[in-house]
Design a protein around this motif. Structure first.
Motif, short mmCIF file in Angstrom:
data_model
loop_
_atom_site.label_atom_id
_atom_site.label_comp_id
_atom_site.label_asym_id
_atom_site.label_seq_id
_atom_site.Cartn_x
_atom_site.Cartn_y
_atom_site.Cartn_z
N VAL A 33 -18.49 70.64 29.04
CA VAL A 33 -19.07 70.88 28.37
C VAL A 33 -19.21 69.87 27.67
CG1 VAL A 33 -16.33 72.85 27.42
CG2 VAL A 33 -16.25 70.32 28.33
N SER A 34 -19.53 68.76 27.78
CA SER A 34 -20.39 67.46 27.71
C SER A 34 -21.92 67.56 27.52
CB SER A 34 -20.16 66.02 28.08
OG SER A 34 -20.77 66.25 29.28
N LEU A 35 -21.92 66.67 25.98
CA LEU A 35 -23.35 67.09 26.00
C LEU A 35 -24.29 66.43 27.18
CD1 LEU A 35 -24.48 67.77 23.26
CD2 LEU A 35 -25.27 65.95 23.14
N LYS A 36 -23.88 65.58 27.57
CA LYS A 36 -24.51 65.32 28.79
C LYS A 36 -24.64 65.86 30.07
CE LYS A 36 -25.39 61.06 29.78
NZ LYS A 36 -24.66 59.62 30.11
N GLY A 37 -23.81 67.07 30.15
CA GLY A 37 -23.49 67.46 31.03
C GLY A 37 -22.90 66.65 32.55
N PRO A 38 -22.69 67.01 34.19
CA PRO A 38 -22.09 66.46 34.64
C PRO A 38 -22.88 66.25 35.47
CG PRO A 38 -22.57 68.76 35.43
CD PRO A 38 -22.58 68.77 33.75
N ALA A 39 -24.75 65.58 35.19
CA ALA A 39 -25.92 65.45 36.48
C ALA A 39 -25.46 64.23 36.60
CB ALA A 39 -27.46 65.25 35.49
N ASN A 40 -25.50 63.00 36.32
CA ASN A 40 -25.10 61.80 37.01
C ASN A 40 -23.95 61.60 37.71
OD1 ASN A 40 -27.18 60.46 36.05
ND2 ASN A 40 -26.21 59.77 33.97
N PHE A 41 -23.23 62.24 37.24
CA PHE A 41 -21.80 62.63 38.28
C PHE A 41 -21.53 62.89 39.33
CE2 PHE A 41 -17.78 64.83 39.16
CZ PHE A 41 -16.93 63.71 39.50
N VAL A 42 -23.00 64.32 39.21
CA VAL A 42 -22.78 64.60 40.52
C VAL A 42 -23.42 64.31 41.68
CG1 VAL A 42 -24.39 66.83 41.23
CG2 VAL A 42 -22.85 67.32 39.29
N THR A 43 -24.37 63.97 40.85
CA THR A 43 -25.95 62.34 41.98
C THR A 43 -24.34 61.78 42.66
OG1 THR A 43 -27.58 62.86 40.42
CG2 THR A 43 -26.96 61.06 42.11
N MET A 44 -23.59 61.00 42.12
CA MET A 44 -22.92 60.16 42.69
C MET A 44 -22.19 60.97 43.81
SD MET A 44 -23.63 57.50 41.56
CE MET A 44 -22.79 56.58 42.09
N ALA A 45 -22.00 62.00 43.21
CA ALA A 45 -20.57 62.49 44.30
C ALA A 45 -21.30 63.28 45.35
CB ALA A 45 -20.18 64.75 43.75
N ASP A 46 -22.29 63.54 45.08
CA ASP A 46 -23.47 64.10 46.67
C ASP A 46 -23.91 62.41 47.64
OD1 ASP A 46 -26.48 64.80 48.13
OD2 ASP A 46 -27.07 65.04 46.35
N LYS A 47 -24.12 61.12 47.10
CA LYS A 47 -24.31 59.97 47.61
C LYS A 47 -23.14 59.97 48.01
CE LYS A 47 -28.36 58.00 45.37
NZ LYS A 47 -28.76 58.30 44.21
N ARG A 48 -22.24 59.98 47.54
CA ARG A 48 -20.48 59.58 48.25
C ARG A 48 -20.30 59.89 49.35
NH1 ARG A 48 -17.64 58.91 43.59
NH2 ARG A 48 -17.87 60.87 43.25
N ALA A 49 -20.85 61.52 49.42
CA ALA A 49 -20.08 62.64 50.19
C ALA A 49 -20.95 61.87 51.41
CB ALA A 49 -20.61 63.88 50.07
N GLU A 50 -22.17 61.83 51.38
CA GLU A 50 -23.36 61.29 52.29
C GLU A 50 -22.40 60.55 53.32
OE1 GLU A 50 -27.14 61.78 52.36
OE2 GLU A 50 -27.78 60.59 53.05
N GLU A 51 -22.59 59.18 52.31
CA GLU A 51 -22.04 57.76 52.49
C GLU A 51 -21.13 58.34 53.45
OE1 GLU A 51 -23.69 55.24 53.14
OE2 GLU A 51 -25.32 56.12 51.74
#
Ligand code: IPD
Ligand code: CA
Ligand code: CA
Length: 270
Positions: A33-51
């Motif tokens: 619902v936020s204007l920026k959407g979750p794009a940055n958050f998802v990039t972090m989630a992706d990197k966290r999962a790989e680590e």
């Protein structure tokens, strides 16, 4: 079902990273619902999962090489073994809160895939295979579908999005296949598309311009379920060409027969 120590290591790592992704999916749903959407958050989630995956796999099998979509190549002292990992396959789905995404872990020894795991934390579907030991979904043995007639088959494909791939060729391929099948699907996570072929949900799947981590685990899972996996030339290695087609031996051959000439017809493709 008793698995090898290596499979147990892969399952443990995937489940831990999977819990993290599942928690993050909840947050993604809030951020829509936020204007920026979750794009940055998802990039972090992706990197966290790989680590998490790197740290667990490296702890259990020190020295193995590791190729991850996010972190690139990490050489190890053991030159014969390499993990090939996509921590989040189906990023666009994840970003939109669509529960069709997966962790994909392949293990290569001396250039041969010896184990594969694909795990969707959203529905807990865990696909596994080990060379010579068969493929499994949540401990149930898998077998590819038996259909031989394309007009009875449900086939999945990939679709290049803005700025990627050859859109003209993709449309040509879709038109040809669409005319001959019972249903055409685009689910948006290559690893799961292959897992669906292994489990007989899909009769076949093809896509161009993929990366090794999209297909490494899927390749061995489909093969161990009795299916055929190749590049679109029919005898090329998908991990090298980035193009993949799979299904049972009949449907695989039918798809290659249609797709191979189209690639040659459109300039710039093999
Ligand atoms: C993508 C997904 C998608 C496929 C793309 C891949 P990602 O991987 O597998 O289904 O069509 O080409 O790049 O970026 O979500 O890890
Ligand atoms: Ca991917
Ligand atoms: Ca990814």
């Amino acid at each position: 079902m008793l698995h090898s120590a290596t499979i147990n290591v892969m399952v443990k790592a995937a489940r831990r990273a999977g819990r993290s992704l599942k928690r993050d999916l909840g947050e993604v749903e809030n951020l829509q619902v936020s204007l920026k959407g979750p794009a940055n958050f998802v990039t972090m989630a992706d990197k966290r999962a790989e680590e998490m995956l790197y740290s667990d796999l490296d702890k259990a099998r020190p020295g193995y090489g590791f190729i991850g979509e996010e972190g690139g190549v990490r050489e190890g002292a053991d030159k014969s073994h390499t993990w090939i990992v996509d921590p989040l396959d189906g990023t666009t789905n994840f970003l939109h809160g669509i529960p069709q995404f997966a962790i994909s872990i392949g293990l290569q020894r001396e250039g041969t895939m010896i184990a594969g795991l694909i795990y969707n934390p959203a529905n807990d579907d865990l696909y596994l295979a080990e060379r010579g030991k068969g493929a499994f979904l949540n401990d149930q043995r898998l077998r590819v579908a038996g259909r031989r007639k394309l007009n009875e088959c449900v086939i999945a494909c990939g679709l290049p999005h803005i700025g990627r791939g050859d859109h003209e060729l993709s449309r040509l391929e879709m038109t040809e296949i669409q005319n001959q099948v019972a249903g055409l699907r685009r689910f948006g996570a290559a690893a799961l598309d292959m897992a669906f072929v292994a489990s007989g949900r899909l009769d076949g799947y093809w896509e161009r311009n993929l990366q090794p981590w999209d297909m490494a685990a899927g390749q061995i899972i489909v093969r161990e379920a009795g299916g055929i996996v190749s590049g679109i030339e029919g005898d090329d290695d998908p991990l090298k060409t980035g193009n993949v087609v799979c299904g049972n031996e009949f449907i695989h051959a039918e798809l290659v027969k249609i797709l191979k000439p189209l690639g040659k017809q459109v300039s710039g493709n093999q």
